[in-house]
Scaffold this motif. Structure first.
Motif, PDB file in Angstrom:
ATOM      1  N   GLY A 130     -12.358  13.684   1.906  1.00 51.63           N
ATOM      2  CA  GLY A 130     -12.891  12.492   2.568  1.00 51.63           C
ATOM      3  C   GLY A 130     -12.267  11.207   2.055  1.00 51.63           C
ATOM      4  N   ASP A 131     -11.038  11.303   1.544  1.00 43.51           N
ATOM      5  CA  ASP A 131     -10.335  10.142   0.989  1.00 43.51           C
ATOM      6  C   ASP A 131      -9.697   9.345   2.142  1.00 43.51           C
ATOM      7  OD1 ASP A 131      -8.811   8.298  -0.347  1.00 43.51           O
ATOM      8  OD2 ASP A 131      -7.673   9.753  -1.544  1.00 43.51           O
ATOM      9  N   LYS A 132     -10.458   8.426   2.710  1.00 44.68           N
ATOM     10  CA  LYS A 132      -9.999   7.738   3.915  1.00 44.68           C
ATOM     11  C   LYS A 132      -8.819   6.807   3.647  1.00 44.68           C
ATOM     12  CE  LYS A 132     -14.364   7.942   6.456  1.00 44.68           C
ATOM     13  NZ  LYS A 132     -15.450   7.188   7.127  1.00 44.68           N
ATOM     14  N   ARG A 133      -8.757   6.232   2.460  1.00 45.87           N
ATOM     15  CA  ARG A 133      -7.637   5.326   2.168  1.00 45.87           C
ATOM     16  C   ARG A 133      -6.320   6.079   2.202  1.00 45.87           C
ATOM     17  NH1 ARG A 133      -4.559   3.424  -2.115  1.00 45.87           N
ATOM     18  NH2 ARG A 133      -3.957   1.221  -1.929  1.00 45.87           N
ATOM     19  N   THR A 134      -6.276   7.252   1.542  1.00 44.35           N
ATOM     20  CA  THR A 134      -5.060   8.048   1.548  1.00 44.35           C
ATOM     21  C   THR A 134      -4.763   8.580   2.944  1.00 44.35           C
ATOM     22  OG1 THR A 134      -5.416   8.707  -0.762  1.00 44.35           O
ATOM     23  CG2 THR A 134      -3.908  10.045   0.537  1.00 44.35           C
ATOM     24  N   VAL A 135      -5.814   8.948   3.669  1.00 44.94           N
ATOM     25  CA  VAL A 135      -5.632   9.420   5.048  1.00 44.94           C
ATOM     26  C   VAL A 135      -5.009   8.314   5.897  1.00 44.94           C
ATOM     27  CG1 VAL A 135      -6.843  10.098   7.157  1.00 44.94           C
ATOM     28  CG2 VAL A 135      -7.461  11.150   4.982  1.00 44.94           C
ATOM     29  N   ALA A 136      -5.510   7.089   5.742  1.00 48.33           N
ATOM     30  CA  ALA A 136      -4.972   5.962   6.512  1.00 48.33           C
ATOM     31  C   ALA A 136      -3.506   5.729   6.181  1.00 48.33           C
ATOM     32  CB  ALA A 136      -5.793   4.701   6.248  1.00 48.33           C
ATOM     33  N   LEU A 137      -3.159   5.804   4.890  1.00 49.31           N
ATOM     34  CA  LEU A 137      -1.765   5.628   4.474  1.00 49.31           C
ATOM     35  C   LEU A 137      -0.895   6.741   5.043  1.00 49.31           C
ATOM     36  CD1 LEU A 137      -2.250   4.583   0.741  1.00 49.31           C
ATOM     37  CD2 LEU A 137      -1.613   3.116   2.646  1.00 49.31           C
ATOM     38  N   ALA A 138      -1.427   7.954   5.053  1.00 43.27           N
ATOM     39  CA  ALA A 138      -0.674   9.087   5.606  1.00 43.27           C
ATOM     40  C   ALA A 138      -0.427   8.894   7.096  1.00 43.27           C
ATOM     41  CB  ALA A 138      -1.441  10.386   5.351  1.00 43.27           C
ATOM     42  N   CYS A 139      -1.431   8.391   7.799  1.00 39.26           N
ATOM     43  CA  CYS A 139      -1.279   8.144   9.240  1.00 39.26           C
ATOM     44  C   CYS A 139      -0.205   7.089   9.487  1.00 39.26           C
ATOM     45  CB  CYS A 139      -2.608   7.709   9.847  1.00 39.26           C
ATOM     46  SG  CYS A 139      -3.873   9.014   9.854  1.00 39.26           S
TER      47      CYS A 139
ATOM     48  N   ASP B 248       0.829  -1.209   0.000  1.00 37.50           N
ATOM     49  CA  ASP B 248       0.000   0.000   0.000  1.00 37.50           C
ATOM     50  C   ASP B 248       0.862   1.257   0.000  1.00 37.50           C
ATOM     51  OD1 ASP B 248      -2.395  -1.304  -0.062  1.00 37.50           O
ATOM     52  OD2 ASP B 248      -2.707  -1.279   2.101  1.00 37.50           O
ATOM     53  N   LEU B 249       1.963   1.213   0.771  1.00 34.40           N
ATOM     54  CA  LEU B 249       2.772   2.412   0.925  1.00 34.40           C
ATOM     55  C   LEU B 249       3.738   2.618  -0.237  1.00 34.40           C
ATOM     56  CD1 LEU B 249       3.618   2.115   4.720  1.00 34.40           C
ATOM     57  CD2 LEU B 249       2.178   3.851   3.664  1.00 34.40           C
ATOM     58  N   ARG B 250       4.008   1.522  -0.984  1.00 31.63           N
ATOM     59  CA  ARG B 250       4.975   1.620  -2.074  1.00 31.63           C
ATOM     60  C   ARG B 250       4.474   2.603  -3.141  1.00 31.63           C
ATOM     61  NH1 ARG B 250       5.443  -3.657  -3.724  1.00 31.63           N
ATOM     62  NH2 ARG B 250       6.925  -3.997  -2.025  1.00 31.63           N
ATOM     63  N   GLY B 251       5.303   3.545  -3.491  1.00 28.97           N
ATOM     64  CA  GLY B 251       4.949   4.501  -4.527  1.00 28.97           C
ATOM     65  C   GLY B 251       4.225   5.724  -4.000  1.00 28.97           C
ATOM     66  N   PHE B 252       3.907   5.744  -2.702  1.00 32.45           N
ATOM     67  CA  PHE B 252       3.222   6.900  -2.133  1.00 32.45           C
ATOM     68  C   PHE B 252       4.241   7.778  -1.400  1.00 32.45           C
ATOM     69  CE2 PHE B 252      -1.325   6.403  -2.615  1.00 32.45           C
ATOM     70  CZ  PHE B 252      -1.431   5.086  -3.023  1.00 32.45           C
ATOM     71  N   SER B 253       4.200   9.061  -1.680  1.00 29.36           N
ATOM     72  CA  SER B 253       4.977  10.040  -0.935  1.00 29.36           C
ATOM     73  C   SER B 253       3.982  11.093  -0.457  1.00 29.36           C
ATOM     74  CB  SER B 253       6.056  10.661  -1.829  1.00 29.36           C
ATOM     75  OG  SER B 253       6.775  11.641  -1.125  1.00 29.36           O
ATOM     76  N   ILE B 254       3.438  10.870   0.736  1.00 25.16           N
ATOM     77  CA  ILE B 254       2.325  11.697   1.214  1.00 25.16           C
ATOM     78  C   ILE B 254       2.871  12.810   2.099  1.00 25.16           C
ATOM     79  CG2 ILE B 254       0.149  11.687   2.478  1.00 25.16           C
ATOM     80  CD1 ILE B 254      -0.131   8.750   1.796  1.00 25.16           C
ATOM     81  N   ASP B 255       2.821  14.041   1.591  1.00 21.32           N
ATOM     82  CA  ASP B 255       3.268  15.179   2.374  1.00 21.32           C
ATOM     83  C   ASP B 255       2.068  15.848   3.038  1.00 21.32           C
ATOM     84  OD1 ASP B 255       1.981  16.393   0.268  1.00 21.32           O
ATOM     85  OD2 ASP B 255       3.793  17.243  -0.627  1.00 21.32           O
ATOM     86  N   GLU B 256       2.336  16.929   3.749  1.00 22.25           N
ATOM     87  CA  GLU B 256       1.278  17.621   4.490  1.00 22.25           C
ATOM     88  C   GLU B 256       0.172  18.118   3.564  1.00 22.25           C
ATOM     89  OE1 GLU B 256      -0.552  18.804   7.935  1.00 22.25           O
ATOM     90  OE2 GLU B 256       1.427  17.849   7.839  1.00 22.25           O
ATOM     91  N   THR B 257       0.564  18.628   2.398  1.00 18.63           N
ATOM     92  CA  THR B 257      -0.435  19.153   1.456  1.00 18.63           C
ATOM     93  C   THR B 257      -1.374  18.052   0.974  1.00 18.63           C
ATOM     94  OG1 THR B 257       1.107  20.855   0.678  1.00 18.63           O
ATOM     95  CG2 THR B 257      -0.769  20.335  -0.743  1.00 18.63           C
ATOM     96  N   ARG B 258      -0.809  16.931   0.598  1.00 22.62           N
ATOM     97  CA  ARG B 258      -1.645  15.818   0.127  1.00 22.62           C
ATOM     98  C   ARG B 258      -2.510  15.263   1.251  1.00 22.62           C
ATOM     99  NH1 ARG B 258       0.169  10.625  -3.563  1.00 22.62           N
ATOM    100  NH2 ARG B 258      -1.906   9.741  -3.730  1.00 22.62           N
ATOM    101  N   PHE B 259      -1.980  15.279   2.466  1.00 25.57           N
ATOM    102  CA  PHE B 259      -2.739  14.819   3.627  1.00 25.57           C
ATOM    103  C   PHE B 259      -3.979  15.702   3.825  1.00 25.57           C
ATOM    104  CE2 PHE B 259      -2.883  14.642   8.489  1.00 25.57           C
ATOM    105  CZ  PHE B 259      -3.699  13.519   8.499  1.00 25.57           C
ATOM    106  N   VAL B 260      -3.793  16.999   3.775  1.00 25.94           N
ATOM    107  CA  VAL B 260      -4.915  17.930   3.949  1.00 25.94           C
ATOM    108  C   VAL B 260      -5.924  17.772   2.810  1.00 25.94           C
ATOM    109  CG1 VAL B 260      -5.591  20.368   4.048  1.00 25.94           C
ATOM    110  CG2 VAL B 260      -3.557  19.579   5.283  1.00 25.94           C
TER     111      VAL B 260
END
Length: 258
Positions: free
Chosen positions: A155-164, A137-149
């Protein structure tokens, strides 16, 4: 006498190995299922021994080994098989366990330990699968603060969960509801999203709750401590009843924005 036994010495030596295998097979009956397997293995060894005698000669150590092991293992396993208790489930532990309680006890301990090992193996496999899944799930994701917000806003819970999982945490704006909380929750931190963030262990209460009473230095309308803009129910949910009362008392005394 010695002249008679000397030719049989190799057969007897290898036969001892066959006897040991037969005894072990009987003790392992709860796992192996039946002494019939010992009989079958012994017969196979005898057949191979006769074939070896025809090709290598009767004096070959290979021939003596196969015949010695096969004869004793087949005979001993057949004896154990015919002497097992005949009642339902009585033969499940083998001949020796039915005669010696110490062997039956040892079998029980062995089966229990093997069961524990199986359970631990299943748990390890399950945990490994979860780790692999999370890694994928985390491979290929680079989740910064902007993408998290952005994920919070959408309401994208999947991305929020990955960010957490990658270390992101909710900001102090999770309490924000306008002056004295009159405007209600904003779109970024809706009630549903706040519940989701808490379930994901993505709200650092130890850090956020003290910030409610920390004075901001900005000169715009956000000046003042976070308590001025806090939703009381949200504070109670995250920080507890004691902090909620402190914020409520602070807002009650905050006459600047009445």
């Amino acid at each position: 006498m010695r002249a008679f036994l000397q030719p049989l010495e190799k057969y007897l030596s290898f036969g001892a190995i066959g006897g040991l295998i037969g005894v072990c097979n009987d003790i392992a009956t709860p796992l192996a299922g039946s002494n019939i397997y010992g009989v079958m293995a012994g017969v196979v060894a005898l057949v191979l021994g006769f074939l070896a005698a025809g090709t290598l000669g009767i004096r070959s150590d290979i021939t003596k080994g196969l015949l010695g092991v096969g004869a004793i293992m087949a005979a001993l396993s057949l004896f154990f098989l015919t002497q097992e208790p005949s009642g339902p489930n009585d033969g499940d532990t083998g001949y020796l366990a039915s005669r010696f309680s110490i062997i039956e006890k040892a079998q029980g301990e062995l089966v229990k330990k093997l069961g524990d090992i199986h359970e631990e193996t299943v748990k390890i496999a399950d945990n490994t699968s979860k780790i692999a899944e999370n890694t994928n799930d985390l491979r290929g994701f680079s989740i910064d603060e902007t993408r998290f917000v952005q994920a919070l806003d959408n309401g994208d819970k999947r991305t929020v969960a990955l960010a957490c999982k990658s270390g992101m945490r909710a900001s102090s704006f999770i309490f924000h509801g306008g002056i004295h909380g009159r405007d209600g929750p904003d779109g970024t931190y809706s009630d549903d999203m706040v519940s989701f963030l808490m379930n994901q262990s993505c709200v650092n209460a130890e850090k956020l709750c003290p910030e409610l009473f920390r004075m901001k230095t900005s000169t715009d309308f956000l000046a003042g401590p976070g308590a001025r803009f806090a939703l009381l129910d949200r504070v109670g949910l995250i920080c507890g009843a004691k902090v909620r009362k402190q914020v409520a008392d602070w807002q009650e005394g905050d006459t600047a924005y009445r």
